[in-house]
Write a protein that holds these residues in place. Structure first.
Motif, PDB file in Angstrom:
ATOM      1  N   VAL A 121      40.722 -74.352  -4.011  1.00 58.88           N
ATOM      2  CA  VAL A 121      41.677 -75.093  -4.827  1.00 58.88           C
ATOM      3  C   VAL A 121      42.481 -75.988  -3.900  1.00 58.88           C
ATOM      4  N   CYS A 175      40.605 -68.811  -3.862  1.00 56.38           N
ATOM      5  CA  CYS A 175      41.060 -67.759  -4.764  1.00 56.38           C
ATOM      6  C   CYS A 175      39.950 -67.423  -5.746  1.00 56.38           C
ATOM      7  N   THR A 195      42.564 -66.156 -10.820  1.00 61.88           N
ATOM      8  CA  THR A 195      43.900 -66.170 -10.224  1.00 61.88           C
ATOM      9  C   THR A 195      44.815 -67.117 -10.989  1.00 61.88           C
ATOM     10  N   LEU A 222      48.000 -69.528 -11.542  1.00 70.28           N
ATOM     11  CA  LEU A 222      48.649 -70.499 -10.672  1.00 70.28           C
ATOM     12  C   LEU A 222      49.911 -69.910 -10.041  1.00 70.28           C
ATOM     13  N   PHE A 227      48.845 -67.894  -7.114  1.00 69.88           N
ATOM     14  CA  PHE A 227      48.360 -68.760  -6.042  1.00 69.88           C
ATOM     15  C   PHE A 227      49.544 -69.356  -5.284  1.00 69.88           C
ATOM     16  N   ILE A 228      50.536 -69.840  -6.025  1.00 69.39           N
ATOM     17  CA  ILE A 228      51.728 -70.429  -5.403  1.00 69.39           C
ATOM     18  C   ILE A 228      52.454 -69.401  -4.550  1.00 69.39           C
ATOM     19  N   SER A 279      53.652 -71.449 -15.116  1.00 63.71           N
ATOM     20  CA  SER A 279      52.506 -71.281 -14.219  1.00 63.71           C
ATOM     21  C   SER A 279      51.779 -69.952 -14.388  1.00 63.71           C
ATOM     22  N   ALA A 291      44.733 -71.146 -11.399  1.00 63.30           N
ATOM     23  CA  ALA A 291      44.827 -72.019 -10.223  1.00 63.30           C
ATOM     24  C   ALA A 291      43.696 -73.043 -10.224  1.00 63.30           C
ATOM     25  N   ASN A 342      43.521 -77.497 -10.068  1.00 58.60           N
ATOM     26  CA  ASN A 342      42.902 -78.166  -8.927  1.00 58.60           C
ATOM     27  C   ASN A 342      43.086 -79.682  -9.031  1.00 58.60           C
TER      28      ASN A 342
END
Length: 161
Positions: A4, A17, A21, A23, A26-27, A59, A64, A68
């Motif tokens: 990503v 990821c 997953t 977002l 991921f953050i 989010s 995630a 992208n």
């Protein structure tokens, strides 16, 4: 694992990821930006609100991989050169926070709200638009006061420019 790539707070970043997953995870986990909070994982509380491609989104409701290529702004990306964003400053000045858990999501929602309405807000509109953000500490009075104060501040700043 899927790669990503995002632009987060003005910086291009990449990470791998699983396709499932969220977002928000991921953050927080891949990028180490923990200002975006995980509250409910069901889009009810708004603690995970960020800006994606210029609009506020929760989010925890986006994968995630779906983000992208997007441009993301988190609470960490609002302050510039050590100076708080006007909404952050208004929350501080008007006591718009207590425990602080909901604050990042409230601030991100407020920035988007002010931008969309051109700073022309009233209490009814602010309360209506904050319905998707839950604060368990306050009666929202100082949060609403903070948003209205920030909207006025941002209008004055734009008029001066």
């Amino acid at each position: 694992m899927t790669k990503v790539t995002l632009t987060v707070n003005g910086r291009r970043v990449s990470g791998e990821c699983e396709d499932r997953t969220l977002l928000v995870n991921f953050i927080r986990n891949n990028l180490g930006l923990t200002g975006t909070h995980v509250g409910c994982d069901t889009t009810q509380c708004g603690a995970c609100t960020i800006h994606m491609d210029g609009r506020s989104v929760k989010s925890c409701s986006i994968l995630a991989v779906q983000a992208n290529g997007s441009e993301i702004v988190t609470i960490e990306g609002l302050a510039k050169d050590g100076e708080l964003h006007p909404v952050q400053a208004a929350f501080k000045e008007n006591h718009g926070l207590q425990c602080g858990f909901c604050t990042p999501g409230m601030v991100m929602t407020a920035v988007d709200m002010i931008n969309r309405h051109g700073g022309e807000l009233d209490e009814t509109t602010v309360r209506h638009e904050l319905e998707g953000n839950i604060c368990r500490c306050t009666g929202y009075h100082n949060i609403v006061k903070s948003v209205l104060s920030a909207a006025d501040s941002m209008k004055v700043k734009q008029a001066a420019e």
